[in-house]
Design a protein around this motif. Structure first.
Motif, mmCIF file in Angstrom:
data_model
loop_
_atom_site.group_PDB
_atom_site.id
_atom_site.type_symbol
_atom_site.label_atom_id
_atom_site.label_comp_id
_atom_site.label_asym_id
_atom_site.label_seq_id
_atom_site.Cartn_x
_atom_site.Cartn_y
_atom_site.Cartn_z
ATOM 1 N N ALA A 147 0.827 -1.210 0.000
ATOM 2 C CA ALA A 147 0.000 0.000 0.000
ATOM 3 C C ALA A 147 0.861 1.260 0.000
ATOM 4 O O ALA A 147 0.518 2.265 -0.628
ATOM 5 N N GLY A 148 1.997 1.218 0.713
ATOM 6 C CA GLY A 148 2.902 2.374 0.739
ATOM 7 C C GLY A 148 2.305 3.594 1.411
ATOM 8 O O GLY A 148 2.540 4.728 0.979
ATOM 9 N N VAL A 149 1.542 3.387 2.483
ATOM 10 C CA VAL A 149 0.888 4.482 3.203
ATOM 11 C C VAL A 149 1.417 4.507 4.641
ATOM 12 O O VAL A 149 1.392 3.485 5.333
ATOM 13 N N TYR A 150 1.884 5.684 5.076
ATOM 14 C CA TYR A 150 2.472 5.801 6.407
ATOM 15 C C TYR A 150 1.902 7.026 7.125
ATOM 16 O O TYR A 150 1.556 8.024 6.478
ATOM 17 N N PRO A 151 1.814 6.979 8.458
ATOM 18 C CA PRO A 151 1.313 8.135 9.207
ATOM 19 C C PRO A 151 2.169 9.371 8.941
ATOM 20 O O PRO A 151 3.400 9.283 8.888
ATOM 21 N N ILE A 152 1.510 10.489 8.800
ATOM 22 C CA ILE A 152 2.220 11.723 8.447
ATOM 23 C C ILE A 152 3.216 12.128 9.528
ATOM 24 O O ILE A 152 4.236 12.773 9.237
ATOM 25 N N ASP A 153 2.957 11.712 10.789
ATOM 26 C CA ASP A 153 3.877 12.124 11.854
ATOM 27 C C ASP A 153 5.217 11.394 11.793
ATOM 28 O O ASP A 153 6.148 11.735 12.517
ATOM 29 N N THR A 159 12.308 12.090 6.443
ATOM 30 C CA THR A 159 12.927 13.156 5.644
ATOM 31 C C THR A 159 14.346 13.442 6.116
ATOM 32 O O THR A 159 15.268 13.609 5.300
ATOM 33 N N GLU A 160 14.540 13.489 7.424
ATOM 34 C CA GLU A 160 15.873 13.739 7.957
ATOM 35 C C GLU A 160 16.817 12.589 7.623
ATOM 36 O O GLU A 160 17.973 12.805 7.233
ATOM 37 N N ASN A 161 16.341 11.362 7.757
ATOM 38 C CA ASN A 161 17.166 10.201 7.388
ATOM 39 C C ASN A 161 17.554 10.258 5.914
ATOM 40 O O ASN A 161 18.706 9.995 5.545
ATOM 41 N N HIS A 162 16.585 10.591 5.072
ATOM 42 C CA HIS A 162 16.827 10.676 3.630
ATOM 43 C C HIS A 162 17.895 11.726 3.326
ATOM 44 O O HIS A 162 18.831 11.483 2.553
ATOM 45 N N ASP A 173 9.112 14.826 -2.929
ATOM 46 C CA ASP A 173 8.864 14.553 -4.349
ATOM 47 C C ASP A 173 8.191 13.203 -4.553
ATOM 48 O O ASP A 173 7.669 12.929 -5.643
ATOM 49 N N TYR A 174 8.200 12.365 -3.514
ATOM 50 C CA TYR A 174 7.804 10.966 -3.705
ATOM 51 C C TYR A 174 6.519 10.579 -2.985
ATOM 52 O O TYR A 174 6.131 9.416 -3.008
ATOM 53 N N TYR A 175 5.863 11.525 -2.322
ATOM 54 C CA TYR A 175 4.614 11.160 -1.650
ATOM 55 C C TYR A 175 3.613 12.307 -1.723
ATOM 56 O O TYR A 175 3.958 13.460 -1.976
ATOM 57 N N THR A 176 2.354 11.956 -1.481
ATOM 58 C CA THR A 176 1.270 12.924 -1.385
ATOM 59 C C THR A 176 0.686 12.825 0.014
ATOM 60 O O THR A 176 0.376 11.728 0.491
ATOM 61 N N ALA A 177 0.550 13.939 0.681
ATOM 62 C CA ALA A 177 0.043 13.961 2.053
ATOM 63 C C ALA A 177 -1.413 14.400 2.079
ATOM 64 O O ALA A 177 -1.795 15.378 1.437
ATOM 65 N N ALA A 178 -2.232 13.648 2.821
ATOM 66 C CA ALA A 178 -3.639 14.009 2.987
ATOM 67 C C ALA A 178 -4.234 13.205 4.131
ATOM 68 O O ALA A 178 -3.898 12.026 4.324
ATOM 69 N N TYR A 179 -5.099 13.851 4.922
ATOM 70 C CA TYR A 179 -5.836 13.168 5.988
ATOM 71 C C TYR A 179 -4.912 12.441 6.967
ATOM 72 O O TYR A 179 -5.202 11.320 7.408
ATOM 73 N N GLY A 180 -3.783 13.062 7.277
ATOM 74 C CA GLY A 180 -2.890 12.498 8.268
ATOM 75 C C GLY A 180 -2.049 11.340 7.782
ATOM 76 O O GLY A 180 -1.417 10.645 8.587
ATOM 77 N N ARG A 181 -2.024 11.143 6.470
ATOM 78 C CA ARG A 181 -1.252 10.035 5.903
ATOM 79 C C ARG A 181 -0.377 10.527 4.759
ATOM 80 O O ARG A 181 -0.705 11.515 4.093
ATOM 81 N N ALA A 182 0.703 9.814 4.537
ATOM 82 C CA ALA A 182 1.555 10.059 3.371
ATOM 83 C C ALA A 182 1.478 8.828 2.471
ATOM 84 O O ALA A 182 1.757 7.713 2.914
ATOM 85 N N VAL A 183 1.073 9.034 1.233
ATOM 86 C CA VAL A 183 0.935 7.940 0.267
ATOM 87 C C VAL A 183 2.075 8.049 -0.735
ATOM 88 O O VAL A 183 2.186 9.049 -1.453
#
Length: 275
Positions: A147-153, A159-162, A173-183
């Motif tokens: 699914a590739g969906v993770y909590p936005i928190d 991001t820091e690890n990356h 560049d690689y995810y879309t954030a909405a409703y408390g989730r990153a897809v």
């Protein structure tokens, strides 16, 4: 309850799981299993491992939940950024020499390392010619990975690890954030095969250029560690690469001589040409 009785109950429970569900945890480190099953007893309101065994065998809804305790679901994207930096600097230059690539992420859990490698390979212009095998014994974790969906928190840490991994782009560049989730972008998993695979019972299934199996071997006893490393040795092509966790080692393994150290600190190895 005395320790001897608990050990007997533990063995009976693990044997029951193997015979009933064909999941083999008999080669896992007992101390770690005991800790996780103690937590599972609390979750399933069982006073003893025997009660947990009874529930597992007679309540079909129990085992999928128990599997989350038996398999470690702790990961982060670009976990241990120095490992991914070492991949960029020490491994990627060799991977560029192949017309096509195969990578095996063994014990992929809920997919954080899979997406980390996919992003790294895209940044290095290698993803389009790479097939990634993402395997785990926990089918629920595999569904979450796909699914590739993770909590936005969790994204700030990702991001820091990356960034610290030597990133060439922004993680946003690689995810879309909405409703408390990153897809995460579906294109990252276009060349990913998510599959059920057990290092305890299954065979090697393909020749690959890189195996990344991090923080999995520490939960195995020595015999099962050797079995898993034997699978990796069989799967990795001549002069291919192996990455394991920072608390893991090939020292004393039956397969140690098949590999040479590429980066001791980051536990990166290269298969010898004559192995």
């Amino acid at each position: 309850m005395d320790a001897r009785t608990t050990d007997i109950e533990l063995k009976l429970l693990i044997d029951a799981i193997f015979h009933r569900f064909h999941y083999d945890f008999r080669g896992y480190a007992q101390a770690s299993l005991k800790r996780r099953l103690t937590a599972a007893c609390e979750r399933f309101d069982c006073a003893t491992l025997s009660q947990l065994q009874d529930k597992v065998l007679h309540d079909p809804e129990t085992f999928p939940g128990l599997l989350d305790y038996l398999t470690v679901q702790v990961s982060d994207m670009f976990r241990d950024p120095a490992y991914f930096r070492a991949l960029r600097e020490r491994v990627v230059p060799h991977l560029r020499t192949y017309p096509s690539l195969k990578v095996w992420v063994a014990g992929c859990s809920s997919g954080e390392e899979v997406y980390s490698l996919a992003i790294l390979l895209r940044e290095e212009d290698l993803l389009d010619r790479t097939l990634i095998y993402a395997t785990d014994i926990n089918t629920g974790a595999l569904r979450r990975a796909e699914a590739g969906v993770y909590p936005i928190d969790r994204i700030a840490g990702f991001t820091e690890n990356h960034r610290r991994s030597g990133a060439r782009t922004s993680l946003s560049d690689y995810y879309t954030a909405a409703y408390g989730r990153a897809v995460f972008d579906k294109s990252l998993k276009k060349n990913v095969v998510f599959s059920d695979h057990s290092l305890a019972t299954d065979s090697a299934f393909a020749e690959v250029h890189l195996v990344s199996c991090r923080n999995v071997l520490i939960y195995f006893n020595r015999a099962l560690q050797d079995r898993a490393l034997g699978l990796f040795r069989e799967a990795i092509c001549r002069k291919g690469f192996l990455g394991i966790g920072t608390k893991e080692s090939l020292n004393f393994s039956a397969h140690a001589q098949a590999f040479e150290e590429l980066d001791r600190e980051q536990r990166l190895y290269r298969k010898r040409g004559d192995a």
